[in-house]
Write a protein that holds these residues in place. Structure first.
Motif, short mmCIF file in Angstrom:
data_model
loop_
_atom_site.label_atom_id
_atom_site.label_comp_id
_atom_site.label_asym_id
_atom_site.label_seq_id
_atom_site.Cartn_x
_atom_site.Cartn_y
_atom_site.Cartn_z
N GLY A 1 0.81 -1.22 0.00
CA GLY A 1 0.00 0.00 0.00
C GLY A 1 0.84 1.26 0.00
O GLY A 1 0.54 2.22 -0.72
N TRP A 2 1.92 1.25 0.79
CA TRP A 2 2.79 2.43 0.83
C TRP A 2 3.37 2.71 -0.55
O TRP A 2 3.41 3.86 -1.00
CB TRP A 2 3.91 2.21 1.84
N ALA A 3 3.84 1.69 -1.22
CA ALA A 3 4.46 1.88 -2.54
C ALA A 3 3.47 2.46 -3.53
O ALA A 3 3.80 3.37 -4.30
CB ALA A 3 5.00 0.54 -3.06
N ASP A 4 2.26 1.98 -3.52
CA ASP A 4 1.25 2.44 -4.47
C ASP A 4 0.92 3.91 -4.25
O ASP A 4 0.87 4.72 -5.19
CB ASP A 4 -0.01 1.59 -4.32
N VAL A 5 0.70 4.29 -2.99
CA VAL A 5 0.34 5.68 -2.68
C VAL A 5 1.49 6.63 -2.99
O VAL A 5 1.30 7.70 -3.60
CB VAL A 5 -0.09 5.81 -1.21
N LEU A 6 2.71 6.26 -2.61
CA LEU A 6 3.85 7.14 -2.83
C LEU A 6 4.14 7.31 -4.31
O LEU A 6 4.49 8.41 -4.77
CB LEU A 6 5.08 6.60 -2.11
N ALA A 7 3.99 6.24 -5.10
CA ALA A 7 4.22 6.36 -6.54
C ALA A 7 3.18 7.25 -7.18
O ALA A 7 3.49 8.08 -8.04
CB ALA A 7 4.20 4.98 -7.17
N SER A 8 1.93 7.14 -6.76
CA SER A 8 0.88 7.98 -7.33
C SER A 8 1.12 9.45 -7.06
O SER A 8 0.75 10.32 -7.85
CB SER A 8 -0.49 7.57 -6.76
N SER A 9 1.78 9.77 -5.95
CA SER A 9 2.01 11.16 -5.59
C SER A 9 3.00 11.85 -6.51
O SER A 9 3.11 13.08 -6.50
CB SER A 9 2.51 11.26 -4.14
N LEU A 10 3.74 11.10 -7.32
CA LEU A 10 4.68 11.71 -8.25
C LEU A 10 4.00 12.33 -9.45
O LEU A 10 4.62 13.07 -10.20
CB LEU A 10 5.69 10.66 -8.74
N ASP A 11 2.72 12.03 -9.66
CA ASP A 11 2.00 12.64 -10.77
C ASP A 11 1.92 14.15 -10.53
O ASP A 11 1.49 14.60 -9.46
CB ASP A 11 0.58 12.06 -10.84
N PRO A 12 2.32 14.98 -11.52
CA PRO A 12 2.29 16.43 -11.31
C PRO A 12 0.92 16.99 -10.97
O PRO A 12 0.81 18.08 -10.42
CB PRO A 12 2.79 16.99 -12.65
N HIS A 13 -0.15 16.26 -11.31
CA HIS A 13 -1.49 16.74 -11.05
C HIS A 13 -2.24 15.82 -10.07
O HIS A 13 -3.44 15.59 -10.20
CB HIS A 13 -2.27 16.87 -12.36
N SER A 14 -1.51 15.31 -9.09
CA SER A 14 -2.13 14.38 -8.15
C SER A 14 -3.10 15.07 -7.21
O SER A 14 -3.95 14.43 -6.61
CB SER A 14 -1.05 13.65 -7.34
N GLY A 15 -2.97 16.40 -7.04
CA GLY A 15 -3.93 17.15 -6.25
C GLY A 15 -3.69 17.06 -4.75
O GLY A 15 -2.85 16.31 -4.26
N ASP A 16 -4.49 17.84 -4.02
CA ASP A 16 -4.34 17.88 -2.56
C ASP A 16 -4.61 16.53 -1.92
O ASP A 16 -3.93 16.13 -0.97
CB ASP A 16 -5.29 18.94 -1.97
N ASP A 17 -5.63 15.82 -2.43
CA ASP A 17 -5.97 14.53 -1.86
C ASP A 17 -4.81 13.55 -2.01
O ASP A 17 -4.47 12.82 -1.07
CB ASP A 17 -7.22 13.97 -2.53
N GLY A 18 -4.18 13.54 -3.20
CA GLY A 18 -3.04 12.66 -3.42
C GLY A 18 -1.88 12.98 -2.51
O GLY A 18 -1.21 12.09 -1.99
N ARG A 19 -1.64 14.28 -2.30
CA ARG A 19 -0.53 14.68 -1.44
C ARG A 19 -0.81 14.33 0.02
O ARG A 19 0.09 13.93 0.76
CB ARG A 19 -0.26 16.17 -1.59
N GLU A 20 -2.07 14.47 0.44
CA GLU A 20 -2.42 14.11 1.82
C GLU A 20 -2.25 12.60 2.05
O GLU A 20 -1.73 12.18 3.09
CB GLU A 20 -3.85 14.54 2.11
N LYS A 21 -2.69 11.81 1.08
CA LYS A 21 -2.53 10.36 1.21
C LYS A 21 -1.05 9.98 1.23
O LYS A 21 -0.62 9.11 2.00
CB LYS A 21 -3.23 9.65 0.05
N ALA A 22 -0.27 10.65 0.38
CA ALA A 22 1.17 10.38 0.36
C ALA A 22 1.82 10.73 1.69
O ALA A 22 2.68 10.01 2.18
CB ALA A 22 1.83 11.15 -0.78
#
Length: 401
Positions: free
Chosen positions: A166-187
């Motif tokens: 789970g950690w790997a999936d969330v942290l990798a998704s946060s590299l997207d330039p447009h991951s948004g506030d929700d993505g950054r909070e999850k990361a």
């Protein structure tokens, strides 16, 4: 209606399954300025040259305001920057330190010593296909294998490996330039959880050394530097290899003549895998770079302070470098692709990734009978930077020993 900037189109999920027409359009202007001041560089020689240019910085502290979110900078994580987000001389010192327990010349047998674990993990995953007529290559094969590999590299106890999925999936998704506030909070939550776990584990490794890089590096690095390195290796060592294995599987299933040839001649694995790394690279572009000075490239001046995206996947299909670049050709000669980047930031884990690919792909296609794609294109991950299918459902006709 005014079309969206091409950078927004590239990161738009609607184009995830096939971004290559956008890359072809991008190459018509080798150095392209977006309205927000970002410069996209897309042709092979220009990308390769800039990746080796000391006037470009990977240091997150040099990013202009508004770009700090790409790559999770130190001030958001509470950690010092990992070496991928630093410049010389700090980069060189960190990378040299981290390389000592990982490979030659200090530890020439380290990776070779993992072959047995990788082969056993591949066998165990494929044995679980027995009795099934349908599997998901991602969930059932390519996703769990790199977790095993990176946990062995770090020295993570086997019983804790599932937590890293789970950690790997969330942290990798946060590299997207447009991951948004929700993505950054999850990361951030994932980093906090992983950080707490690693803090305890690193302290334990200091007192009671064991196998793996955490024990080997504990005497030479601060706990925070070592934690930052472990987070980087998890993301870079896991997500990219998942994509590489899945992209190779999908590409072969889309090219049945090549697949049949590969099954008859497993020695084709080396050029075949290198061609997939060119044709469908797991890292599509590098979006966290900043110009430290005015740089003239292909008739365009990139001003000092500008954010720069180096478009690796576009460069890998540049007809100015590769003949018939949109054709998948394992017999391609002089295949100096950018699938693992280039220069001082060349992928640290490339030897491990190649070893995982060579352990996984030939055995997958040796043992599984009668593959059939069930969905093409498959659903892709949201991440535009680390691009790969989220699922790859296939029908299978059985399993050999």
């Amino acid at each position: 209606m005014t079309p969206a900037p091409i950078s927004a189109q590239i990161t738009d999920y609607a184009h995830r399954a096939d971004p290559y027409p956008l890359y072809a359009e991008l190459r018509e202007t080798p150095v392209r300025r977006e309205d927000d001041g970002t410069y996209l560089v897309s042709t092979y020689y220009e990308v390769r040259g800039l990746a080796n240019d000391p006037r470009l910085s990977n240091d997150t502290r040099n990013r202009p305001p508004g770009y700090a979110r790409v790559g999770q900078p130190a001030e958001e994580t509470g950690l010092p920057p990992s070496f991928i987000f630093t410049d010389p001389p700090l980069h060189d010192r960190l990378r040299d330190t981290i390389n000592r327990p990982f490979g030659p010349p200090h530890s020439p047998r380290f990776l070779d010593g993992l072959r047995g674990d990788l082969a056993g993990a591949v066998t165990e995953l494929l044995d679980a296909f027995e009795g099934k007529d349908q599997v998901d290559i991602v969930e059932d094969f390519s996703y769990p294998l790199p977790v095993t590999a990176i946990c062995r590299v770090l020295g993570i106890p086997r019983e804790d490996e599932p937590r890293f999925h789970g950690w790997a999936d969330v942290l990798a998704s946060s590299l997207d330039p447009h991951s948004g506030d929700d993505g950054r909070e999850k990361a951030q939550r994932a980093r906090d959880e992983m950080g707490a776990y690693l803090t305890d584990l690193i302290e334990s490794k200091r007192r009671h050394p064991g196998p793996g890089m955490l024990s080997a590096l504990a005497p030479d690095m601060t706990p925070k530097d070592l934690e930052a390195t472990a987070v980087l290796l998890l993301v870079a060592g896991h997500e990219t290899t998942v994509n590489a294995i899945t992209n190779t599987t999908l590409t072969l299933l889309r090219h049945p003549d090549t697949l049949q040839r590969f099954q008859r001649n497993p020695d084709l694995a080396v050029p075949l895998i290198e061609e997939v790394l060119r044709y469908e690279p797991p890292v599509q572009f590098v979006p966290w770079i900043t110009a430290l000075a005015d740089i003239d490239v292909a008739g365009t001046t990139i001003p000092k302070g500008s954010p720069v995206w180096l478009m690796l996947a576009a460069a890998n299909r540049d007809p100015g470098r590769f003949k018939d670049p949109d054709r998948f050709d394992p017999d391609r000669e002089d295949n100096q692709h950018l699938g693992f980047y280039t220069g001082i930031h060349y992928c640290f884990g490339a030897p491990l990734a190649r070893m995982e690919l060579h352990a996984a792909v030939p055995e997958l296609f040796r043992r599984v009978k009668d593959f059939g794609l069930l969905e093409d294109p498959p659903p892709y991950r949201a991440n535009a930077v680390l691009r790969g299918p989220r699922h790859l459902p296939v029908a299978i006709g059985g399993l050999t020993a």
